[in-house]
Motif scaffolding. Structure first.
Motif, PDB file in Angstrom:
ATOM      1  N   THR A   1       0.911  -1.259  -0.011  1.00  0.00           N
ATOM      2  CA  THR A   1      -0.005  -0.036   0.017  1.00  0.00           C
ATOM      3  C   THR A   1       1.034   1.341  -0.070  1.00  0.00           C
ATOM      4  OG1 THR A   1      -0.160  -0.189   2.408  1.00  0.00           O
ATOM      5  CG2 THR A   1      -1.896  -1.049   1.151  1.00  0.00           C
TER       6      THR A   1
ATOM      7  N   PRO B   1       2.837  -1.940   4.445  1.00  0.00           N
ATOM      8  CA  PRO B   1       2.455  -0.685   4.417  1.00  0.00           C
ATOM      9  C   PRO B   1       3.562   0.397   3.745  1.00  0.00           C
ATOM     10  CG  PRO B   1       3.040  -1.178   6.674  1.00  0.00           C
ATOM     11  CD  PRO B   1       3.171  -2.186   5.710  1.00  0.00           C
ATOM     12  N   ALA B   2       3.309   1.732   3.305  1.00  0.00           N
ATOM     13  CA  ALA B   2       4.275   2.519   2.793  1.00  0.00           C
ATOM     14  C   ALA B   2       5.484   2.789   3.969  1.00  0.00           C
ATOM     15  CB  ALA B   2       3.807   3.544   2.297  1.00  0.00           C
TER      16      ALA B   2
ATOM     17  N   SER C   1      11.402  -2.440  -1.574  1.00  0.00           N
ATOM     18  CA  SER C   1      12.592  -2.730  -2.384  1.00  0.00           C
ATOM     19  C   SER C   1      13.034  -4.286  -1.848  1.00  0.00           C
ATOM     20  CB  SER C   1      14.004  -1.927  -2.984  1.00  0.00           C
ATOM     21  OG  SER C   1      14.488  -1.604  -1.692  1.00  0.00           O
TER      22      SER C   1
ATOM     23  N   GLY D   1       8.515  -5.593   0.232  1.00  0.00           N
ATOM     24  CA  GLY D   1       7.844  -5.616  -0.804  1.00  0.00           C
ATOM     25  C   GLY D   1       8.308  -6.843  -2.018  1.00  0.00           C
TER      26      GLY D   1
ATOM     27  N   VAL E   1       6.184 -10.187  -3.138  1.00  0.00           N
ATOM     28  CA  VAL E   1       5.775 -10.536  -4.612  1.00  0.00           C
ATOM     29  C   VAL E   1       6.359 -11.622  -5.217  1.00  0.00           C
ATOM     30  CG1 VAL E   1       6.053  -9.295  -6.823  1.00  0.00           C
ATOM     31  CG2 VAL E   1       5.258  -7.911  -5.006  1.00  0.00           C
TER      32      VAL E   1
ATOM     33  N   GLY F   1      -1.357   5.451 -10.766  1.00  0.00           N
ATOM     34  CA  GLY F   1      -1.428   6.977 -10.783  1.00  0.00           C
ATOM     35  C   GLY F   1      -2.663   7.335 -11.610  1.00  0.00           C
TER      36      GLY F   1
ATOM     37  N   PHE G   1     -14.142   0.574  -7.515  1.00  0.00           N
ATOM     38  CA  PHE G   1     -12.929   1.577  -7.374  1.00  0.00           C
ATOM     39  C   PHE G   1     -12.056   0.946  -8.330  1.00  0.00           C
ATOM     40  CE2 PHE G   1      -9.265   3.816  -6.371  1.00  0.00           C
ATOM     41  CZ  PHE G   1      -9.454   5.084  -6.197  1.00  0.00           C
TER      42      PHE G   1
ATOM     43  N   SER H   1      -3.780   3.537 -15.333  1.00  0.00           N
ATOM     44  CA  SER H   1      -4.290   3.651 -14.000  1.00  0.00           C
ATOM     45  C   SER H   1      -4.394   2.369 -13.128  1.00  0.00           C
ATOM     46  CB  SER H   1      -5.266   4.709 -13.827  1.00  0.00           C
ATOM     47  OG  SER H   1      -4.940   5.988 -14.098  1.00  0.00           O
TER      48      SER H   1
END
Ligand code: NAD
Length: 477
Positions: free
Chosen positions: A144, A171-172, A204, A207, A211, A247, A445, A451
């Motif tokens: 996120t 999280p970020a 990096s 995350g 992944v 984005g 959403f 995007s």
């Protein structure tokens, strides 16, 4: 030091990183443990171990846990909203609104946990029955961004858990505190050990480890287009399901027949609230000729009256930019815009306040051509570009002339143009006489083009990502 949550235990890490308030960089919220790849692996192992019991367990219990999480989030919204505003820089009312929304999302998915349905059909072969059921993916990794530090983890986690998956949330780096608070709430609400795990740390490292882990069946990512592409490729390389929300460069079209006050409010809200740090921000204001000058004058006047300052202070409309790096990016784009020949009508200045924060006044460019970089690239700050067009057809063409396609808005009194825009806008979400940002929690959403990738988030459509369908045939003999 705030630890990781792995397998129901709070676990420390060898290193920590400070969480700094962007409204006052002398204010350190807490030190957060920084996971490494091996802790990410431990979290995946814990989620794998917890999966069988969680996915096959009582959906009533699942629903009750999600409901309890939702109730605590709503009850503590004033406090959690303050924490959110302190770590991310949204204003306090925006922070409280986001915390409340996170709770509502959990309550929605508490209901959805009971409604996961399939279908039963007759086979084309006599005596054979066919059933189609939805099954969870297994372990899902949720990665996120910082700009909705509570709502995005909440809307991913609630949907994932409701569908019977177990979760590892990453999280970020900039906003671990809200994710930590959410993990604590989920844990205390009775989620069995390993059902929900939290690993904070660098994208990096942590995350990437999630992944690439073969035990992770799906990755739901929200963040920048560049990172999203990397995450998508890594998932596809090993056939993991992936959902990417990235984005935007969202257009707000203002036609001559728009209600001027409404259009200005849509632009102020959509482009500048939350310091413009929203994927749905109206960073391109596409305005037809007859209303252009009145719209620009009224908008500039409104922007000059906005109070920029400490996110927790009463009366502040625009909080700080999230960190020095993002502030540098915003200012670099302001320079780029001026070099490209756009005219900076107002704002774009560093603002000095009693506390050391990253304060930038809302910047409005006019005389922008849609080919300029400030009209094509996501800035992610309080910067908007006004593009003058002749008529509706040109407005629509300019609105769609972008690599992105998240949200698109129009302000008009014409049903004909509103309808045409709704039909023709190449975006996942269309807003008529509303800001491009600001969505409901119970409906899909997501966007088109650069995007988004994969199924939509939120509402019952979220199950499209968090479940896979199984078709079963049975011959009764
Ligand atoms: P980012 O891409 O820098 O980071 C997002 C997350 O990815 C972070 O948790 C980060 O640690 C992680 N990450 C970084 N490198 C990684 C890697 N190699 N492998 C796996 N994970 C990695 O984005 P950000 O700066 O946190 O967020 C801002 C961006 O998010 C903007 O582009 C914004 O438009 C976008 N966003 C999109 C939506 C949407 O729903 N479309 C919503 C909010 C924000």
């Amino acid at each position: 030091m705030k630890p990781q949550l792995i397998g129901g235990e709070w676990v420390t890490s060898p290193t920590t990183a400070p969480n700094i308030n962007p409204s006052d960089t002398t204010d350190v919220i807490a030190e957060f443990a920084q996971a490494d790849a091996s802790q990410a692996s431990d979290a995946v192992a814990a989620a794998s171990d917890a999966f069988a019991a969680w996915s096959r367990g009582s959906i009533q219990r699942r629903s009750e846990i999600l409901d309890a999480v939702g109730s605590e989030l709503v009850a503590r919204a004033p406090e959690l909203g303050r924490l959110l505003a302190r770590e991310e820089g949204k204003t306090l009312p925006e922070g409280v609104g986001e915390a409340t929304r996170a709770g509502q999302v959990f309550k929605f998915f508490a209901g959805e946990a009971l409604r996961i349905s399939g279908e039963s059909q007759r086979s084309v072969r006599p005596g054979v029955d066919v059933s189609v059921t939805r099954e969870p993916l297994g372990v899902v990794a949720l990665i996120t961004p910082w700009n909705f530090p509570l709502a995005i983890p909440a809307w991913k986690a609630a949907a994932a858990l409701a569908c019977g998956n177990t979760v590892v949330l990453k999280p970020a780096e900039l906003t671990p505190a809200c994710a930590w608070a959410l993990a604590d709430i989920i844990q205390r609400a009775g989620a069995p050990a390993g059902v929900f795990n939290l690993v904070s740390g660098p994208g990096s490292v942590v995350g990437a480890a999630l992944v690439e882990d073969a035990r992770v069946g799906g990755v739901s990512f929200t963040g920048s287009t560049t990172t999203g592409a990397r995450v998508g490729q890594a998932c596809m390389a090993r056939n993991a399901r992936v959902q990417l929300e990235m984005g935007g460069k969202n257009p707000l079209v203002v036609l001559d027949d728009a209600d001027l006050d409404l259009a200005v409010e849509c632009a102020v809200n959509g482009a500048f609230y939350s310091t413009g740090q929203r994927c749905t921000a109206s960073s391109r204001l596409i305005v037809t000729e007859a209303i252009h000058d009145r719209f620009v004058a009224a908008l500039a006047e409104r922007l000059r009256a906005l109070v920029v300052g400490h996110a927790l202070e009463d009366g502040v409309h625009i909080g700080p930019v999230v960190d020095q790096r993002q502030l540098d990016i915003d200012r670099a784009y302001i320079e780029i815009g001026e070099r490209e020949g756009a005219r900076l009508l107002t704002g774009g200045d560093l603002v000095s306040r009693p506390t050391a924060g990253h304060f930038l006044s809302p910047a409005l460019f006019v005389d922008v051509d849609n080919s300029m970089r400030i009209a094509r690239e996501e800035i992610f700050g309080p910067v908007a570009a006004v593009i003058r067009v002749r008529n509706f057809d040109e407005a629509l063409a300019v609105a769609n002339d972008t690599p992105y396609g998240l949200s698109a808005g129009i302000c008009t009194g014409s049903l004909k143009h509103a309808t045409a825009f709704r039909q023709e806008a190449r975006a996942g979400m269309v807003m008529v006489n509303l800001p491009t940002a600001g969505v409901d929690p119970h409906v899909p959403f997501g966007g088109q083009k650069a995007s988004s990738y994969g199924p939509r988030e939120q509402g019952r459509y979220a199950a499209e990502f968090y479940t896979t369908v199984k078709t079963a045939y049975a011959f009764a003999g």
